[in-house]
Enzyme design. Structure first.
Site, PDB file in Angstrom:
ATOM      1  N   GLY A  20       0.839  -1.274   0.116  1.00  0.00           N
ATOM      2  CA  GLY A  20      -0.053  -0.085   0.002  1.00  0.00           C
ATOM      3  C   GLY A  20       0.865   1.309  -0.050  1.00  0.00           C
ATOM      4  CB  SER A  22       5.159   1.679  -3.783  1.00  0.00           C
ATOM      5  OG  SER A  22       5.206   0.247  -3.829  1.00  0.00           O
ATOM      6  CG  ASP A  68       9.349 -11.383   1.702  1.00  0.00           C
ATOM      7  OD1 ASP A  68       8.156 -11.497   1.037  1.00  0.00           O
ATOM      8  OD2 ASP A  68      10.294 -11.953   1.694  1.00  0.00           O
ATOM      9  CG  ASN A  95      -2.069  -3.461  -4.343  1.00  0.00           C
ATOM     10  OD1 ASN A  95      -2.477  -3.321  -5.663  1.00  0.00           O
ATOM     11  ND2 ASN A  95      -0.878  -2.993  -3.991  1.00  0.00           N
ATOM     12  CB  SER A 147      -3.326  -9.067 -13.940  1.00  0.00           C
ATOM     13  OG  SER A 147      -2.696  -8.574 -15.283  1.00  0.00           O
ATOM     14  CE1 TYR A 160       1.279 -10.608 -11.554  1.00  0.00           C
ATOM     15  CE2 TYR A 160       0.929 -10.175 -14.014  1.00  0.00           C
ATOM     16  CZ  TYR A 160       0.690  -9.815 -12.564  1.00  0.00           C
ATOM     17  OH  TYR A 160      -0.068  -8.687 -12.612  1.00  0.00           O
ATOM     18  CB  THR A 162       0.172 -19.914 -13.303  1.00  0.00           C
ATOM     19  OG1 THR A 162       0.607 -20.189 -14.552  1.00  0.00           O
ATOM     20  CG2 THR A 162      -0.548 -20.950 -12.617  1.00  0.00           C
ATOM     21  CB  ALA A 163      -0.307 -16.284  -9.509  1.00  0.00           C
TER      22      ALA A 163
END
Length: 256
Positions: A20, A22, A68, A95, A147, A160, A162-163
């Site tokens: 949250g 950047s 992380d 996010n 996305s 990416y 796949t996720a």
């Protein structure tokens, strides 16, 4: 560009945003604070300067913790501290993500596991961690950022995409499981949003021209274009909407 939508029920809401400080996440933090929400967020890098900016702008400071998100115990601890600081989390915005480019033949098992840990695993366990608090609060809203990349069948980052696809399956299952407790779970799929990171690493005049040519709306997307959609999904304005994937991409893909 200014935010136009006002959602009165977001005032004083306890909101938690991963990443949250950047990119799109920073605009989400700002957007929720404009609504009067109490915002906590995590990210790996130091966000003290951004918190100073938000405090100067809104008269109060978001609650920031370094984390992380692939470290699940650390993420759960941050969520617990945020809830202790501002009350049970009733709006979770998953996010943070990493869309680093990679070729299929170069992917190692270690890279794959780390990519999934950031882009999918952390989403699931953040959802799991806020469920009890949402139950005791009488409900809540979860927004999982995905996305359009997987919808387009894009190459260049197969772990990416796949996720991204997995986020939608997870969203639907959690929406079904926790809907009876008034916990809503939706996904939001942005198009190519021109954050500073995107501009620095991947935007070229040729690439962006080709992408805009695929859009129905012939303008590039800015982080601000995503904010109102997330606020809507977090508010009572979407109270009967769950298990869905909303697309904000200028009209590239077709859903439904």
């Amino acid at each position: 560009m200014t935010q136009n939508a006002i959602f009165p029920d977001l005032k004083d809401k306890s909101v938690f945003i991963t990443g949250g400080g950047s990119g799109i996440g920073a605009f989400l933090t700002d957007g929720f604070m404009k609504q009067g929400a109490n915002v906590s967020f995590v990210q790996r890098s130091d966000a003290s300067a951004f918190c100073d900016e938000m405090e100067a702008k809104h008269g109060r400071r978001p609650f920031f913790q370094t984390c992380d998100i692939s470290d699940i115990p650390a993420l759960k601890q941050c969520l617990a501290k945020a809830a202790a600081h501002q009350g049970p989390i009733t709006a979770l915005i998953n996010n943070a993500a990493n869309d680093a480019r990679h070729a299929t033949q170069e992917v190692t098992e270690e890279f794959w596991d780390q990519s999934q840990a950031i882009n999918l695993k952390s989403y699931f366990f953040a959802c799991q961690a806020v469920i009890d608090g949402m139950r005791t609060s009488g409900g809540g809203a979860i927004v999982n950022m995905t996305s359009i990349s997987y919808m387009m069948g894009n190459t260049g980052y197969p772990s990416y995409t796949t996720a991204n696809s997995g986020i939608n399956g997870m969203t639907r299952s959690l929406a079904r499981e926790f809907g009876p407790e008034k916990i809503r779970v939706n996904a939001l799929a942005p198009g190519w949003v021109l954050t500073d990171k995107q501009k620095e690493q991947w935007v070229t005049p040729e690439a962006i021209a080709a992408h805009v040519d695929r859009q129905c709306l012939k303008e590039t997307l800015a982080p601000e274009d995503i904010v109102d959609a997330v606020l809507f999904l977090s508010s009572n304005a979407s109270r009967m909407m769950t298990g869905q994937s909303m697309v904000v991409d200028g009209g590239v893909v077709v859903s439904g």
